[in-house]
Design a protein around this motif. Structure first.
Motif, PDB file in Angstrom:
ATOM      1  N   UNK A 189       0.894  -1.309  -0.069  1.00  9.44           N
ATOM      2  CA  UNK A 189       0.043  -0.066   0.095  1.00  9.44           C
ATOM      3  C   UNK A 189       0.969   1.172   0.094  1.00  9.44           C
ATOM      4  N   UNK A 190       2.100   1.119   0.614  1.00  7.27           N
ATOM      5  CA  UNK A 190       2.979   2.413   0.898  1.00  7.27           C
ATOM      6  C   UNK A 190       3.350   2.662  -0.542  1.00  7.27           C
ATOM      7  N   UNK A 191       3.867   1.568  -0.996  1.00  7.13           N
ATOM      8  CA  UNK A 191       4.531   1.670  -2.621  1.00  7.13           C
ATOM      9  C   UNK A 191       3.364   2.315  -3.410  1.00  7.13           C
ATOM     10  N   UNK A 192       2.220   2.073  -3.278  1.00  8.00           N
ATOM     11  CA  UNK A 192       1.337   2.677  -4.413  1.00  8.00           C
ATOM     12  C   UNK A 192       0.944   4.165  -3.923  1.00  8.00           C
ATOM     13  N   UNK A 193       0.683   4.535  -2.624  1.00  7.21           N
ATOM     14  CA  UNK A 193       0.644   5.664  -2.138  1.00  7.21           C
ATOM     15  C   UNK A 193       1.700   6.722  -2.679  1.00  7.21           C
ATOM     16  N   UNK A 194       2.915   5.953  -2.470  1.00  6.31           N
ATOM     17  CA  UNK A 194       4.232   6.856  -3.161  1.00  6.31           C
ATOM     18  C   UNK A 194       4.067   7.225  -4.414  1.00  6.31           C
ATOM     19  N   UNK A 233      -2.780  11.921  -2.869  1.00  3.25           N
ATOM     20  CA  UNK A 233      -1.940  10.951  -2.323  1.00  3.25           C
ATOM     21  C   UNK A 233      -0.829  11.515  -1.610  1.00  3.25           C
ATOM     22  N   UNK A 234      -0.478  12.595  -2.031  1.00  3.13           N
ATOM     23  CA  UNK A 234       0.954  13.359  -1.088  1.00  3.13           C
ATOM     24  C   UNK A 234       0.303  13.453   0.310  1.00  3.13           C
ATOM     25  N   UNK A 235      -0.802  13.851   0.636  1.00  4.00           N
ATOM     26  CA  UNK A 235      -1.359  14.048   1.963  1.00  4.00           C
ATOM     27  C   UNK A 235      -1.313  12.318   2.609  1.00  4.00           C
ATOM     28  N   UNK A 236      -1.872  11.209   1.768  1.00  3.78           N
ATOM     29  CA  UNK A 236      -1.817  10.298   2.226  1.00  3.78           C
ATOM     30  C   UNK A 236      -0.299   9.584   2.644  1.00  3.78           C
ATOM     31  N   UNK A 237       0.413   9.903   1.746  1.00  2.00           N
ATOM     32  CA  UNK A 237       2.044   9.622   2.000  1.00  2.00           C
ATOM     33  C   UNK A 237       2.521  10.120   3.346  1.00  2.00           C
ATOM     34  N   UNK A 238       1.781  11.640   3.564  1.00  2.00           N
ATOM     35  CA  UNK A 238       2.346  12.283   4.804  1.00  2.00           C
ATOM     36  C   UNK A 238       1.696  11.360   6.157  1.00  2.00           C
ATOM     37  N   UNK A 239       0.442  11.097   5.862  1.00  4.03           N
ATOM     38  CA  UNK A 239      -0.065  10.510   7.052  1.00  4.03           C
ATOM     39  C   UNK A 239       0.779   9.237   7.354  1.00  4.03           C
ATOM     40  N   UNK A 267       4.083   5.714  10.689  1.00  2.00           N
ATOM     41  CA  UNK A 267       4.844   4.700  10.525  1.00  2.00           C
ATOM     42  C   UNK A 267       4.224   3.570   9.777  1.00  2.00           C
ATOM     43  N   UNK A 268       3.360   3.797   8.993  1.00  2.00           N
ATOM     44  CA  UNK A 268       2.406   2.623   8.128  1.00  2.00           C
ATOM     45  C   UNK A 268       2.982   2.364   6.952  1.00  2.00           C
ATOM     46  N   UNK A 269       3.714   1.184   6.965  1.00  2.00           N
ATOM     47  CA  UNK A 269       4.370   0.616   5.783  1.00  2.00           C
ATOM     48  C   UNK A 269       5.823   1.156   5.475  1.00  2.00           C
ATOM     49  N   UNK A 270       6.031   2.306   6.290  1.00  2.00           N
ATOM     50  CA  UNK A 270       7.222   3.072   5.992  1.00  2.00           C
ATOM     51  C   UNK A 270       7.885   2.962   7.714  1.00  2.00           C
ATOM     52  N   UNK A 271       9.077   3.326   7.647  1.00  2.00           N
ATOM     53  CA  UNK A 271       9.760   3.950   8.865  1.00  2.00           C
ATOM     54  C   UNK A 271       9.226   5.173   9.320  1.00  2.00           C
ATOM     55  N   UNK A 272       8.616   5.437  10.560  1.00  2.00           N
ATOM     56  CA  UNK A 272       8.037   6.650  11.131  1.00  2.00           C
ATOM     57  C   UNK A 272       9.032   7.783  10.851  1.00  2.00           C
ATOM     58  N   UNK A 273       8.547   8.851  10.197  1.00  2.00           N
ATOM     59  CA  UNK A 273       9.466  10.120  10.177  1.00  2.00           C
ATOM     60  C   UNK A 273       8.633  11.125  10.172  1.00  2.00           C
ATOM     61  N   UNK A 274       8.487  12.207  11.151  1.00  2.00           N
ATOM     62  CA  UNK A 274       7.891  13.444  11.167  1.00  2.00           C
ATOM     63  C   UNK A 274       8.439  14.216  10.023  1.00  2.00           C
ATOM     64  N   UNK A 275       9.855  14.203   9.917  1.00  2.00           N
ATOM     65  CA  UNK A 275      10.325  15.090   8.976  1.00  2.00           C
ATOM     66  C   UNK A 275      10.000  14.843   7.603  1.00  2.00           C
TER      67      UNK A 275
END
Length: 124
Positions: A5-10, A20-26, A31-39
């Motif tokens: 899912x992270x792959x397709x959102x990216x 899509x950009x907002x969803x990638x930020x969320x 940290x859903x499907x990716x390493x958590x990073x506020x930056x």
């Protein structure tokens, strides 16, 4: 499954789709499907906000209000909440009102000016 899912959102985010950009930020924020990073979340929310995404603007305000991945700056939070409200976010309006109660009149005035500057930034 989260990684797929992270792959397709990216992919959607990279194509410039603001939702899509907002969803990638969320995704990065939680940290859903990716390493958590506020930056990294901040970077994606900025991209979505640049396309007029009201919830991304509100979330940027939250990041600045709480100092998540960025320096805590209530005046900058106020500016993002104002933009979110103007873009139709009821969360932005509520957050704007709450922030206005804890910053000075001078900071609100500077926040209004900053909101105008942020609006004038080139869109991506």
């Amino acid at each position: 499954e989260e990684k797929e899912g992270a792959h397709w959102l990216l992919k959607a985010g990279e194509r410039g789709l603001s939702d899509g950009q907002y969803s990638v930020g969320v995704m990065y924020m939680g940290g859903k499907g990716v390493e958590q990073s506020y930056l990294e979340a901040h970077r994606w929310f900025l991209r979505a906000a640049g396309s007029g995404h009201a919830q991304a603007m509100n979330t940027l305000g939250v990041l600045y209000a709480k100092g998540l991945g960025v320096k805590q700056e209530p005046m900058r939070a106020y500016a993002w909440f104002k933009l979110a409200m103007e873009a139709g976010s009821t969360d932005g309006e509520e957050n704007l009102d709450a922030t206005a109660e804890v910053i000075s009149v001078q900071e609100r005035t500077r926040g209004d000016g900053l909101a105008n500057e942020l609006l004038a930034l080139p869109r991506r």
